[in-house]
Design an enzyme around this catalytic site. Structure first.
Site, PDB file in Angstrom:
ATOM      1  N   GLY A  41       1.072  -1.539   0.197  1.00 49.35           N
ATOM      2  CA  GLY A  41      -0.128  -0.166  -0.003  1.00 49.35           C
ATOM      3  C   GLY A  41       0.696   1.395   0.129  1.00 49.35           C
TER       4      GLY A  41
ATOM      5  N   GLN B  43       3.127  10.261   1.089  1.00 54.14           N
ATOM      6  CA  GLN B  43       4.223   9.712   1.112  1.00 54.14           C
ATOM      7  C   GLN B  43       5.438   9.484  -0.408  1.00 54.14           C
ATOM      8  OE1 GLN B  43       2.734   5.184   2.126  1.00 54.14           O
ATOM      9  NE2 GLN B  43       4.560   5.437   2.919  1.00 54.14           N
TER      10      GLN B  43
ATOM     11  N   CYS C  58       6.818  -0.071   6.800  1.00 56.84           N
ATOM     12  CA  CYS C  58       6.696   0.951   5.935  1.00 56.84           C
ATOM     13  C   CYS C  58       7.465   1.333   4.823  1.00 56.84           C
ATOM     14  CB  CYS C  58       6.201   1.901   7.560  1.00 56.84           C
ATOM     15  SG  CYS C  58       5.129   3.387   5.959  1.00 56.84           S
ATOM     16  N   LEU C  59       7.011   1.710   3.643  1.00 61.38           N
ATOM     17  CA  LEU C  59       7.819   1.892   3.376  1.00 61.38           C
ATOM     18  C   LEU C  59       8.806   3.305   3.010  1.00 61.38           C
ATOM     19  CD1 LEU C  59       5.922   1.427  -0.228  1.00 61.38           C
ATOM     20  CD2 LEU C  59       7.590  -0.037   1.301  1.00 61.38           C
TER      21      LEU C  59
ATOM     22  N   HIS D  16      -2.757   1.397   7.859  1.00 57.89           N
ATOM     23  CA  HIS D  16      -1.815   1.831   8.727  1.00 57.89           C
ATOM     24  C   HIS D  16      -1.797   2.943   6.503  1.00 57.89           C
ATOM     25  CE1 HIS D  16       2.229   0.778   7.840  1.00 57.89           C
ATOM     26  NE2 HIS D  16       2.340   1.635   7.014  1.00 57.89           N
ATOM     27  N   GLU D  17      -2.864   2.492   5.514  1.00 60.96           N
ATOM     28  CA  GLU D  17      -2.553   4.014   5.049  1.00 60.96           C
ATOM     29  C   GLU D  17      -3.613   5.066   4.813  1.00 60.96           C
ATOM     30  OE1 GLU D  17      -0.022   3.683   2.986  1.00 60.96           O
ATOM     31  OE2 GLU D  17      -0.102   1.282   3.092  1.00 60.96           O
TER      32      GLU D  17
ATOM     33  N   HIS E 121      -0.989   7.375   7.379  1.00 66.76           N
ATOM     34  CA  HIS E 121      -0.761   8.321   6.439  1.00 66.76           C
ATOM     35  C   HIS E 121      -1.722   9.323   6.597  1.00 66.76           C
ATOM     36  CE1 HIS E 121       2.958   6.272   6.509  1.00 66.76           C
ATOM     37  NE2 HIS E 121       2.439   5.148   5.814  1.00 66.76           N
TER      38      HIS E 121
HETATM   39 ZN    ZN Z   1       3.581   3.092   5.916  1.00 63.82          ZN
END
Ligand code: ZN
Length: 171
Positions: free
Chosen positions: A46, A51, A95-96, A137-138, A141
């Protein structure tokens, strides 16, 4: 399509709140494509628009094979809102935007999400298990919240120290 650079913690832009999307125009479509491309290239499950430095309420999640919710490899959710959350589960997240860290986080087990598609039409989906975790999670953000905010302070402090050491070594 382009692969966009992903902001890394502790970049302060990851802490900002994203804006509600009001125009479903060509620019939004282009950003959605780039977001999807960036997520698949990473690879990640995701990715949220903030981000990659765009403070807009848009996320993409990767599909799994034979999934009827997905007409494509990627589902784009705009202005997503969790309307219902039930149960609890613990899942190891990464997480990226958070380099080199995986920790267990407790989330709701089943959720219902209201969102808009790229065409501006309202939609609803129900998710459980891994997909519910990814969505929560997304969506976090979009509110400037990272998964490390859900882990213990001790673990977070240890990670911060480790990250500083890493950055020093790289410099
Ligand atoms: Zn993340």
């Amino acid at each position: 399509m382009a692969i966009l650079p992903i902001l890394k913690y502790p970049d302060p832009r990851l802490r900002e709140k994203s804006l509600v999307v009001t125009s479903f125009d060509h620019d939004l479509q282009a950003l959605a494509l780039n977001l999807a491309h960036t997520m698949l290239a990473a690879p990640g499950a995701g990715l949220a628009a903030p981000q990659v430095g765009h403070l807009l309420q848009m996320i993409v999640i990767a599909g799994v094979e034979n999934d009827e919710d997905f007409d494509d490899q990627v589902l784009t959710l705009i202005n997503p809102r969790i309307s219902c959350a039930e149960g609890e589960l613990s899942w190891e997240e990464g997480c990226l935007s958070v380099t080199d860290l995986n920790e267990n986080v407790i989330r709701a087990k089943t959720i219902q999400v209201n969102y808009k598609g790229l065409d501006g039409q309202s939609r609803q989906m129900e998710a459980w298990g891994r997909r519910a975790v990814i969505l929560q999670h997304e969506i976090d953000h979009l509110n400037g919240i990272l998964f490390i905010d859900h882990i213990s302070r001790l673990k977070r402090d240890i990670y911060r120290r480790r990250l500083k050491k890493l950055q020093k070594e790289e410099a």
